[in-house]
Scaffold this active site. Structure first.
Site, short mmCIF file in Angstrom:
data_model
loop_
_atom_site.label_atom_id
_atom_site.label_comp_id
_atom_site.label_asym_id
_atom_site.label_seq_id
_atom_site.Cartn_x
_atom_site.Cartn_y
_atom_site.Cartn_z
N SER A 65 -7.37 -5.50 -55.25
CA SER A 65 -6.68 -5.12 -54.02
C SER A 65 -5.15 -5.15 -54.11
O SER A 65 -4.47 -4.67 -53.20
CB SER A 65 -7.12 -6.02 -52.86
OG SER A 65 -8.43 -5.68 -52.45
N LYS A 68 -3.64 -1.83 -53.63
CA LYS A 68 -3.46 -1.27 -52.29
C LYS A 68 -1.98 -1.20 -51.90
O LYS A 68 -1.61 -0.38 -51.06
CB LYS A 68 -4.25 -2.09 -51.28
CG LYS A 68 -5.76 -2.02 -51.50
CD LYS A 68 -6.52 -3.00 -50.61
CE LYS A 68 -8.02 -2.97 -50.91
NZ LYS A 68 -8.76 -3.98 -50.13
N TYR A 192 -10.66 5.26 -54.42
CA TYR A 192 -10.52 3.83 -54.07
C TYR A 192 -10.98 2.94 -55.23
O TYR A 192 -10.26 2.01 -55.63
CB TYR A 192 -11.33 3.54 -52.81
CG TYR A 192 -11.37 2.07 -52.46
CD1 TYR A 192 -10.28 1.45 -51.87
CD2 TYR A 192 -12.50 1.29 -52.75
CE1 TYR A 192 -10.31 0.09 -51.56
CE2 TYR A 192 -12.53 -0.05 -52.44
CZ TYR A 192 -11.44 -0.65 -51.85
OH TYR A 192 -11.48 -2.00 -51.56
N TYR A 244 -6.32 -11.24 -46.74
CA TYR A 244 -7.57 -11.17 -45.97
C TYR A 244 -7.48 -12.09 -44.74
O TYR A 244 -6.43 -12.17 -44.11
CB TYR A 244 -8.77 -11.49 -46.86
CG TYR A 244 -8.73 -10.78 -48.19
CD1 TYR A 244 -8.58 -9.39 -48.26
CD2 TYR A 244 -8.80 -11.48 -49.40
CE1 TYR A 244 -8.53 -8.73 -49.48
CE2 TYR A 244 -8.76 -10.82 -50.62
CZ TYR A 244 -8.61 -9.45 -50.65
OH TYR A 244 -8.56 -8.80 -51.85
N VAL A 262 -9.38 -9.75 -55.73
CA VAL A 262 -10.51 -10.58 -56.13
C VAL A 262 -10.65 -10.69 -57.65
O VAL A 262 -11.53 -11.41 -58.14
CB VAL A 262 -11.84 -10.10 -55.50
CG1 VAL A 262 -11.79 -10.24 -53.99
CG2 VAL A 262 -12.18 -8.68 -55.92
#
Length: 308
Positions: A65, A68, A192, A244, A262
């Site tokens: 992530s 992102k 993605y 998160y 992660v």
């Protein structure tokens, strides 16, 4: 400066080495489950070009992530504030792959760093492109900001991501039912999953996000990557949403904008000073690196760096 920086980093990381056995590696993506859980690396890159490294700082791993942030930067450069019509910029308070909140808010994700939001960002990047050319453009951007053309996608991780993307496929299909995805779900998932499978080292990650520590300009090349306003906004969203449903806890402990993945990586930005990346694969219950977060807290405490 470099000697002092290396000493600070070494002492901070060594002070949390006893935390390495705490947590569990991500097991829902098979390729990540096989990683050596005892890896531990960290790197600091300053806006004036000084670099300090610790441990496995030059070994590549799946950034997950953290990617992102790069995707969001590209999307903002492409469509500007129009992005916020399709994805919000608020903390979620829920798990990164939750569908409950998405249903309540009629297919508009809370922020671009939860999975649903990142799927919308991937859809934006697909405009006028195939999945292959879209990913190639993202990699070109990454090579630019990292000043390193060797960065690549881990194909094993990418395939493992796609093979287990059932929840993400559900999120994407749900948003498409609300007309918040323009492209085919399979194409969005390709983009993605492949950008989440980018492999980088701590040193490469820290170098690549240095523009966020310098008001949108790469301080080492002079290239403007984003506007000053967008750099501030990206940093703000990282502060509020980068970890998160534990983003508030991370901000309380570390006090710097950052993004975790992660794969065990975390990167933080010290505005006007530096970027710091850490890697330790064992995760806490929120999906963030346990030892990585502890190391960043120790670095922030020792250096006095914060956003004030």
């Amino acid at each position: 400066m470099t000697i002092e920086l290396n000493r600070l980093l070494f002492d901070a990381c060594e002070s949390v080495r006893g935390e390495l056995a705490t947590g569990k590696v991500a097991s829902y993506i098979p390729a990540l489950a096989r990683i050596d859980a005892n890896k531990f690396g960290a790197a600091i890159v300053t806006v004036d070009g000084a670099t300090a490294t610790f441990g496995d700082a030059r070994e590549t791993f799946s950034i997950q992530s953290i990617s992102k942030v790069f995707a969001l930067t590209q999307a903002l450069n492409r469509i500007g504030d129009g992005l916020w019509q399709r994805v919000q910029h608020e903390p979620s308070g829920n798990a990164f792959n939750s569908i409950v909140q998405l249903e309540l808010e009629r297919g508009i994700p809370r922020n671009p760093f939860i999975n649903a939001g990142a799927l919308v960002v991937s859809d934006v990047l697909l405009q006028g492109q195939s999945p292959q050319s879209c990913v190639a453009a993202l990699m070109d951007f990454l090579h630019l900001v990292a000043d390193d053309g060797s960065i690549a996608i881990d194909e094993e991780v990418a395939q493992s991501e796609l093979d287990t993307a059932h929840r993400n496929a559900s999120l994407a299909s749900f948003m498409k039912s609300f007309n918040n995805l323009e492209h085919e779900v399979s194409d969005v998932l390709q983009v993605y999953c492949r950008h989440c499978a980018i492999a980088m080292s701590c040193e490469q990650i820290a170098r690549s996000l240095l523009f966020l520590a310098n008001q949108g300009v790469d301080p080492l090349t002079g290239a403007r990557i984003v506007s000053e306003q967008r750099a501030r906004r990206i940093n703000s969203i990282m502060m509020l949403c980068g970890h998160y449903d534990a983003s508030g806890s991370f901000a309380f402990r570390v006090g710097l904008p950052g993004k975790s993945g992660v794969g065990g990586g975390i990167v933080v930005v010290v505005p006007g000073v530096a970027t710091i990346a850490v890697w330790s694969p064992r995760l806490n219950a929120s999906g963030n690196s346990h030892t990585g977060a502890a190391a960043l807290e120790a670095i922030a405490r020792a250096s006095g760096w914060n956003i004030l």
